[in-house]
Design an enzyme around this catalytic site. Sequence first.
Site, short mmCIF file in Angstrom:
data_model
loop_
_atom_site.label_atom_id
_atom_site.label_comp_id
_atom_site.label_asym_id
_atom_site.label_seq_id
_atom_site.Cartn_x
_atom_site.Cartn_y
_atom_site.Cartn_z
N THR A 165 3.21 5.01 2.39
CA THR A 165 3.00 5.32 3.81
C THR A 165 4.11 4.75 4.68
OG1 THR A 165 0.62 5.35 3.50
CG2 THR A 165 1.40 5.05 5.73
N GLY A 204 -0.80 -2.62 1.47
CA GLY A 204 -1.44 -3.90 1.21
C GLY A 204 -0.60 -4.75 0.27
N GLU A 442 -11.03 4.29 6.28
CA GLU A 442 -9.59 4.17 6.10
C GLU A 442 -9.13 4.99 7.25
OE1 GLU A 442 -7.69 4.97 2.17
OE2 GLU A 442 -9.44 6.14 2.34
#
Length: 688
Positions: A165, A204, A442
């Site tokens: 992303t 993450g 999300e």
Amino acid sequence: MSFATKEFTHQAFDQVKGHPYGSIKDKKVNPDLQEERDKCNFDQKELTKVIYGDDLETHKLYSRLMHENKELHTTFEFYDMTREEAMERSMKQFNYIHNHPEILKHHQSKSLTTLMMDYMQGQYPYGISISMFLMTIQNLGNDQQVDTWGALAQQYKIHGCYAQTELGHGSNVNGIETTATLDKSTDEFILHSPSIKAAKFWPGELGRYANFAAVCARLIIEGEDYGIQFFFVPIRDQTTHQPLPGVECGDLGSKIGYQSKDNGFMLFNQYRIPRTNLLSKFCQVSKEGNITLSGDPRLMYAVMLCMRMWIFCIVWRFSAYGTIIAGRYAVTRRQFLTLEKGVRQERKLMDYQAHAVKLVGTLAQSLTFNLAQNHMNQYYFQFIQELYSGSEDYGPLKIIHHFASGLKAYYTNTVHNNLTTLRECCGGAGFSALSGLPYLFEGDNTVLIQQCAKQLIDTGLKNKIPKKFEFFGYLLDLPKQFESLPHKSTFQKIDSLEAVQDALRVRAAYQVYTSVVKGIAKDKATVKSKTLFNEMYQQDQVIMSLYHLQYYTIWSAHGHIKNAGIKCPNLQAHLRKLVTLHGLNELAKDSQVLYDCGYFKPGTGGEIIEAIKRITGELRPQFISLIEGFDISDNTLNSAIGNSYGDIYETYMNLAKNSRLNRNGNDYIADYLKRTMLPVLLTEGPKL
């Protein structure tokens, strides 16, 4: 931890005479909670077995490990920690398990992942490294890369993140801007972020933990763009953990949730890596810049779908945790003197019908999602097993992509909304971190819903269902199904599981008929495709996909109840009612198309509401026994208002008294108050 300036104290409070209460300190169960448990009329152990299936023994193992190892215990202090303190605590717990391999003897590394992600407090510091990062290496790397880098990741010798992303592109992978340009003179790829939009954003474990990354970038050779590939990229020095020259990375800062997860950003500035760091199972680039494609990349995508599958298969846990907390609170919290005349005791929150409808509804959703996920989960792993056994039949992949995308969107959105309801059901206590509710869970999932819609459009236009997946048969011959209206129901009432399932079937079929057969099929000849699907019929795709997924969920849960070999008649009856109730709640939200096609007659909406009320009332006596069938320990819940003792006052009050701002005692006045507030209060002027 550095913030604990005063030892925790536990004060005993005088109890109001005649008022039931529970106490964690005294190990006393609230009589109101015990009264609820005493009503159980089914085999609760069999319910737990139905919920966990083949994973029951693993669930018991993890629960026991959490109980037996003090270092793994949850703590209410977690809710007062800074992000750094919470991250440090999670890493210490990981180190404890990692340094004591006997805790998980005879179990693989994924057992540690499951233990820390599903049972322990906070976010697992190696969660992405041992899942997305490792899976990318295993599925995109050649044998040597897997043997070397994959083994290091499995042994926790490197810490990786999954960097796909970007700040400017999330779901649209083809729009990613980060480039990896081959320099033939040095036999290297040059990674570069050409704009601020190209910054890797949200991965993450990128913020502070990771020293390697699986980076998604555009492959550029002699100025030609060969599309998206993945690269194994060192980003921090393995000795000092400092970012390497050419790599700028850091943490994103505070978020709504998941505070102990270090989501991060990363920018590359002409950063060089060896050419051999291209993950090259399917795409190889020679030193001369020649590209060779090998294997079937569909295998890679099939395996990578595992993460999407995992999310919709486990998301029921969050709403189950929330329902247990809010449910125990609702049977021990009393409010208002609304019992019969002469009774000087307030009514339980759970005995207000509107409250019960919400909580029994979230229980119904949690158990329905749990039962429903089994069908697609088994279908997926059978497909993967056949591929690894040499099968070249990729037909099921479209079906798996269809349901993995759609169910992830539907389930996560539903659970998110229900957790909001559960917090509200607990009043102010539900918004306290000490309740455990704000930490349970999300982005917008419209893109995933659109991906799900593609199969429905294809089926509606071609009138052909996927091979070996009979469920789609309800979409065959749609014009014939609805050539004469009204499309009447064969059921007299809408209060049985079979009747609800049929109503959901017709609702989905008629929406696909109107959106695809009567809409898209007629307009696609005159309207450009991108305009057709993104401007004219996007909302139709969302609606028909949700109807389809809601029908599939009830169909799948119903099938699991029939095939699970449940021995206890009362348990089977309760599960049927819960799945029926979830279906009724979905119909209550939106049934307009069923009136449009004549399936519902005037007054059916009222019948649905009455059925919801009736089934809620029938399940109400078994509510606590049903939610406690999830077998979730206090150690996992870590709730001041949802514990197994029904202690909703004593522990909550003591935790408030010992909260961070009160740690220095009653007489302590913070320096900032002395500097800012007292000068204002003590200025000359009128006094009280």
